[in-house]
Design an enzyme around this catalytic site. Structure first.
Site, PDB file in Angstrom:
ATOM      1  N   SER A   1     134.756  51.147 -68.235  1.00  0.00           N
ATOM      2  CA  SER A   1     133.509  50.448 -68.531  1.00  0.00           C
ATOM      3  C   SER A   1     133.663  48.972 -68.224  1.00  0.00           C
ATOM      4  CB  SER A   1     133.136  50.623 -70.002  1.00  0.00           C
ATOM      5  OG  SER A   1     132.021  49.833 -70.347  1.00  0.00           O
TER       6      SER A   1
ATOM      7  N   TYR B   1     133.934  49.670 -79.458  1.00  0.00           N
ATOM      8  CA  TYR B   1     133.765  50.432 -78.222  1.00  0.00           C
ATOM      9  C   TYR B   1     134.464  49.724 -77.069  1.00  0.00           C
ATOM     10  CZ  TYR B   1     131.562  52.272 -74.008  1.00  0.00           C
ATOM     11  OH  TYR B   1     131.352  52.808 -72.755  1.00  0.00           O
TER      12      TYR B   1
END
Length: 243
Positions: free
Chosen positions: A141, A154
Site C-alpha cells: 500500500s 493499518y
C-alpha cells in the site's frame, strides 16, 4: 507473458483487487485457487473464470488469521495442482480513526489479518515456490511507504508487509524465487465500507485506480520467469498535488 497452466493462489479473492487478480491470472492461462472466507462469492467467481477462460479453478474457503487453515490451503492447492508457481498475498483489512479511540479488538484484527496472515501464507508456500522457481507477490500500500495519519495501525501493518517482503526477497532470491510488492493507493473497491462510504461510492470511475489496474501489475510480476520485479507503485496521477 503467459502463465499457461501455472498453479496460482490468490488470498482475499472474493472481491476487489483479489477478484480482479483472479481474472487477470486466469486470462493468462493460469489455474487459480481462490481463498477467502466467503465461499459463496468464491464459487461464483470460480464459475466465471471457468466459463470465460476455460481454466481449472479451486475454491478453498480460508481465514488467513487461522494458521492451520492457511497451511491446509497450501497443501490442498499443491495436491490438486501438483505444485505451486504463484502466491498472491492480497488478503487485508483496514480500520481508521484516532489511535486513542481504536479498540484492542480492531487493532488485533488488523494485525492478525495483515501481518500474521501474510506470514502464515508465505511460510507455507515458500518450499513449493522454491521448488518451482515461482513468484511470491505481496499487495502492499501507499500507506506502507508514507505516513498515514488517518489510519496509523493499518499503515504500520503495510510497512511491516513491505519490510518483510523485501527481506524475504533477499533471503530466497538465490533459490530462484521472485518477490514483488505492489503498492496501490486509493482503489475503487469496497474498502472502507465498515466505517462509512466504500471507495466505490466515494470516488467516481476514473477518479482513482480500478482493481483491474492493480491486477494488471500483479499479473506482470507473476509472469516473470527469470528476473524479479522488486516493487510497483500504482496511484492516481494527481496524488502528489499540493504536497
Amino acid at each position: 507473458m503467459s502463465l499457461e497452466d501455472s498453479a496460482t493462489v490468490v488470498t482475499g479473492a472474493s472481491a476487489g483487487i483479489g477478484e480482479a487478480t483472479a481474472h487477470e491470472l486466469a486470462s493468462r492461462g493460469a489455474r487459480v485457487a481462490l481463498a477467502a472466507r466467503s465461499e459463496d462469492h468464491l464459487e461464483s467467481i470460480a464459475a466465471e473464470l471457468e466459463a470465460e477462460y476455460g481454466v481449472e479453478t479451486l475454491v478453498v474457503p480460508t481465514d488467513v488469521r487461522d494458521e492451520s487453515a492457511v497451511e491446509s490451503l497450501i497443501e490442498t492447492v499443491v495436491d490438486a495442482f501438483g505444485g505451486l508457481d504463484v502466491l498472491v498475498n492480497n488478503a487485508g483489512l483496514g480500520r481508521g480513526g484516532e489511535v486513542a479511540d481504536l479498540s484492542t479488538e480492531e487493532y488485533r484484527t488488523m494485525m492478525d489479518t495483515n501481518v500474521d496472515g501474510t506470514f502464515f501464507a508465505t511460510r507455507a508456500a515458500l518450499p513449493h515456490l522454491s521448488a518451482s522457481a515461482g513468484n511470491l507477490i505481496f499487495v502492499g500500500s501507499f500507506a506502507g511507504q508514507y505516513p498515514r495519519p488517518s489510519n496509523p495501525v493499518y499503515a504500520a501493518t503495510k510497512w511491516w508487509v513491505r519490510g518483510f517482503a523485501h527481506s524475504v526477497e533477499a533471503q530466497v532470491g538465490a533459490d530462484g524465487v521472485g518477490v514483488t510488492v505492489v503498492n496501490p493507493t486509493e482503489v475503487r473497491t469496497e474498502f472502507g465500507s465498515e466505517e462509512g462510504d466504500a471507495f466505490t461510492e466515494r470516488f467516481e470511475p476514473g477518479e482513482v485506480s480500478e482493481p483491474a489496474e492493480i491486477a494488471d501489475a500483479i499479473g506482470f510480476a507473476a509472469a516473470q520467469n527469470h528476473s524479479t520485479v522488486h516493487e510497483i507503485d500504482v496511484y492516481r496521477r494527481d496524488k502528489f498535488e499540493g504536497w
